[in-house]
Scaffold this motif. Structure first.
Motif, PDB file in Angstrom:
ATOM      1  N   LEU A   1       7.833  -3.873  -9.863  1.00  0.00           N
ATOM      2  CA  LEU A   1       8.520  -3.001  -8.922  1.00  0.00           C
ATOM      3  C   LEU A   1       7.531  -2.133  -8.155  1.00  0.00           C
ATOM      4  CD1 LEU A   1      11.117  -2.049  -7.704  1.00  0.00           C
ATOM      5  CD2 LEU A   1      11.420  -0.476  -9.618  1.00  0.00           C
TER       6      LEU A   1
ATOM      7  N   ASP B   1       4.568  -3.021  -7.294  1.00  0.00           N
ATOM      8  CA  ASP B   1       4.008  -3.915  -6.272  1.00  0.00           C
ATOM      9  C   ASP B   1       4.982  -4.082  -5.111  1.00  0.00           C
ATOM     10  OD1 ASP B   1       1.751  -4.237  -7.801  1.00  0.00           O
ATOM     11  OD2 ASP B   1       2.398  -6.142  -8.700  1.00  0.00           O
ATOM     12  N   PHE B   2       6.272  -4.255  -5.431  1.00  0.00           N
ATOM     13  CA  PHE B   2       7.279  -4.399  -4.371  1.00  0.00           C
ATOM     14  C   PHE B   2       7.305  -3.158  -3.479  1.00  0.00           C
ATOM     15  CE2 PHE B   2       9.714  -7.589  -7.109  1.00  0.00           C
ATOM     16  CZ  PHE B   2       9.321  -8.656  -6.326  1.00  0.00           C
ATOM     17  N   GLU B   3       7.244  -1.994  -4.092  1.00  0.00           N
ATOM     18  CA  GLU B   3       7.302  -0.760  -3.307  1.00  0.00           C
ATOM     19  C   GLU B   3       6.078  -0.621  -2.404  1.00  0.00           C
ATOM     20  OE1 GLU B   3       9.964   2.202  -6.149  1.00  0.00           O
ATOM     21  OE2 GLU B   3       7.803   2.062  -6.488  1.00  0.00           O
TER      22      GLU B   3
ATOM     23  N   GLN C   1       4.293  -3.106  -1.171  1.00  0.00           N
ATOM     24  CA  GLN C   1       4.405  -4.094  -0.102  1.00  0.00           C
ATOM     25  C   GLN C   1       5.481  -3.714   0.898  1.00  0.00           C
ATOM     26  OE1 GLN C   1       4.287  -8.309  -1.496  1.00  0.00           O
ATOM     27  NE2 GLN C   1       3.845  -7.442  -3.504  1.00  0.00           N
ATOM     28  N   THR C   2       6.507  -2.997   0.451  1.00  0.00           N
ATOM     29  CA  THR C   2       7.564  -2.561   1.368  1.00  0.00           C
ATOM     30  C   THR C   2       7.015  -1.579   2.387  1.00  0.00           C
ATOM     31  OG1 THR C   2       9.223  -2.857  -0.358  1.00  0.00           O
ATOM     32  CG2 THR C   2       9.826  -1.487   1.510  1.00  0.00           C
TER      33      THR C   2
ATOM     34  N   LEU D   1       9.230 -11.562   0.522  1.00  0.00           N
ATOM     35  CA  LEU D   1       9.344 -10.418  -0.378  1.00  0.00           C
ATOM     36  C   LEU D   1      10.798 -10.213  -0.803  1.00  0.00           C
ATOM     37  CD1 LEU D   1       7.532  -8.243  -1.618  1.00  0.00           C
ATOM     38  CD2 LEU D   1       8.083  -6.776   0.327  1.00  0.00           C
TER      39      LEU D   1
ATOM     40  N   LEU E   1      12.463 -10.598  -4.651  1.00  0.00           N
ATOM     41  CA  LEU E   1      13.113  -9.441  -5.261  1.00  0.00           C
ATOM     42  C   LEU E   1      14.366  -9.827  -6.032  1.00  0.00           C
ATOM     43  CD1 LEU E   1      13.065  -6.318  -5.459  1.00  0.00           C
ATOM     44  CD2 LEU E   1      14.527  -6.282  -3.429  1.00  0.00           C
TER      45      LEU E   1
ATOM     46  N   ARG F   1      15.465  -8.551  -9.857  1.00  0.00           N
ATOM     47  CA  ARG F   1      16.610  -7.640  -9.981  1.00  0.00           C
ATOM     48  C   ARG F   1      17.644  -8.223 -10.933  1.00  0.00           C
ATOM     49  NH1 ARG F   1      20.671  -5.562  -5.150  1.00  0.00           N
ATOM     50  NH2 ARG F   1      21.768  -4.021  -6.426  1.00  0.00           N
TER      51      ARG F   1
ATOM     52  N   PHE G   1      15.232  -0.702  -7.410  1.00  0.00           N
ATOM     53  CA  PHE G   1      15.385  -2.007  -6.759  1.00  0.00           C
ATOM     54  C   PHE G   1      16.353  -1.909  -5.576  1.00  0.00           C
ATOM     55  CE2 PHE G   1      13.586  -4.269 -10.524  1.00  0.00           C
ATOM     56  CZ  PHE G   1      12.721  -5.078  -9.815  1.00  0.00           C
TER      57      PHE G   1
ATOM     58  N   VAL H   1      14.438  -0.282  -2.771  1.00  0.00           N
ATOM     59  CA  VAL H   1      13.490  -1.217  -2.147  1.00  0.00           C
ATOM     60  C   VAL H   1      14.232  -2.233  -1.285  1.00  0.00           C
ATOM     61  CG1 VAL H   1      11.860  -3.084  -2.627  1.00  0.00           C
ATOM     62  CG2 VAL H   1      11.711  -0.948  -3.902  1.00  0.00           C
ATOM     63  N   GLN H   2      15.353  -2.739  -1.810  1.00  0.00           N
ATOM     64  CA  GLN H   2      16.126  -3.719  -1.054  1.00  0.00           C
ATOM     65  C   GLN H   2      16.678  -3.094   0.229  1.00  0.00           C
ATOM     66  OE1 GLN H   2      19.520  -5.487  -3.102  1.00  0.00           O
ATOM     67  NE2 GLN H   2      19.025  -7.451  -2.172  1.00  0.00           N
TER      68      GLN H   2
END
Length: 330
Positions: free
Chosen positions: A167, A169-171, A173-174, A182, A186, A190, A247, A250-251
């Motif tokens: 998570l 990493d996702f944040e 990259q966002t 991406l 996700l 999730r 999540f 981020v989504q």
């Protein structure tokens, strides 16, 4: 001697009061008596022989046998006399499996024995077995039960750490911007959070019931270790709630980026349409195949029309710029 794996028995140990551990073969399991020490027999639930042994030779109540062999179970504790049916879930760490495909560990526990069964392999059981053979203080059925609960939370901690790292990493990259790949990546992560939350919440309730039960063979030390497993599970549930909210955030950020890109594209198309719509009208009128159109007999007519169209386009762009629709704001 029968093969322990072939007939459903994975391992069977008898631990006496002195801490001596004796391994039983499958054909000696029926000869065990409580005065010999604590029995831990672990079975492969998928083997037909396991069901036959439970039905014919275990001495368990029919309701208990059904609970141990049921196809789909959620974590729970059912007190039956001086024993308990305990069903817990552990993360699936087998090669090629997803951690959220949680493995059910079904157990019957009383003062003198712990009968456990799983399918497929559960890493936490192997951890407790290694600890037992290494000489850890797991002399009673209550200590074994608490040890299994702790081992399952230890394995779960690894999965939770991986989810938090993903998570993060996702944040990161966002912040850099939206990429379709991406958003696709996700979804499965999730889903893991949702499934883990689905099983860990009732598992927390089951551990609460165990720690507050009146089972006399659970010692204070056993209850303390079960409370430790309960505290860890409660923290996992809270972490999963937090991860689920993150999540969603981020989504939503990704969807906002996607919507912004779509709006920018539509805006540019609108500008282009605004510029070319009058030009399209002019060329449509001049392109009509009817008599009386001006300039059809004049050699410079085409060049004149092109110059007029360029002037119109420049004028429109200038007006759009003056209104702040392109090139500047405010």
């Amino acid at each position: 001697m029968n093969d322990p794996v072939a007939d459903g028995l994975i391992h069977a140990f008898v631990i006496d009061d002195a801490g001596t551990i004796n391994q039983l073969a499958s054909d000696a399991l029926d000869d065990w008596r409580g005065e010999q020490g604590t029995l831990w027999a672990h079975f492969d639930r998928s083997k037909p022989a396991t069901g036959r042994w439970l039905r014919d030779r275990s001495g368990l109540d029919g309701m208990v046998r059904e609970a141990l062999l049921a196809e789909d179970t959620r974590p729970r504790v059912t007190i039956v006399g001086e024993g308990a049916v305990v069903i817990l879930r552990g993360v699936n760490l087998n090669p090629g499996a997803q951690p959220d495909d949680m493995i059910s560990l079904r157990m019957w526990v009383d003062r003198h024995r712990l009968l456990s069964m799983r399918f497929p392999k559960l890493a936490a059981v192997g951890d407790v077995r290694e600890r037992l053979l290494a000489g850890d203080d797991l002399l009673t059925s209550g200590a074994l039960l608490a040890g299994l609960a702790i081992a399952m939370t230890d394995r779960m901690a690894q999965v939770m750490a991986n989810l938090r790292e993903l998570l993060d990493d996702f944040e990161e990259q966002t912040v850099e911007g939206f990429r379709p790949s991406l958003l696709e990546a996700l979804g499965p992560v999730r889903r893991q959070v949702i499934v883990l939350r689905r099983y860990l919440s009732p598992q927390r309730d089951a551990l609460i019931q165990l720690t507050e039960s009146t089972l006399t063979w659970l010692t204070q030390e056993d209850r303390a270790r079960l409370r430790e497993a309960l505290d860890r599970t409660t923290r996992f549930v809270e972490d999963l709630d937090s991860l689920r909210d993150r999540f969603v955030y981020v989504q939503e950020e990704m969807m906002a980026w996607q919507s912004q890109q779509l709006n920018t594209t539509m805006y540019l198309l609108s500008i282009v349409s605004t510029v070319f719509l009058p030009l399209s009208f002019l060329t449509g009128v001049l392109g009509m195949n009817v008599a009386g159109l001006p300039g059809t007999e004049v050699w410079w007519a085409f060049g004149g029309v092109v110059i007029v169209m360029i002037a119109m386009a420049l004028a429109e762009v200038g007006v759009l710029w003056w209104w702040g629709l392109i090139g500047r704001r405010g």
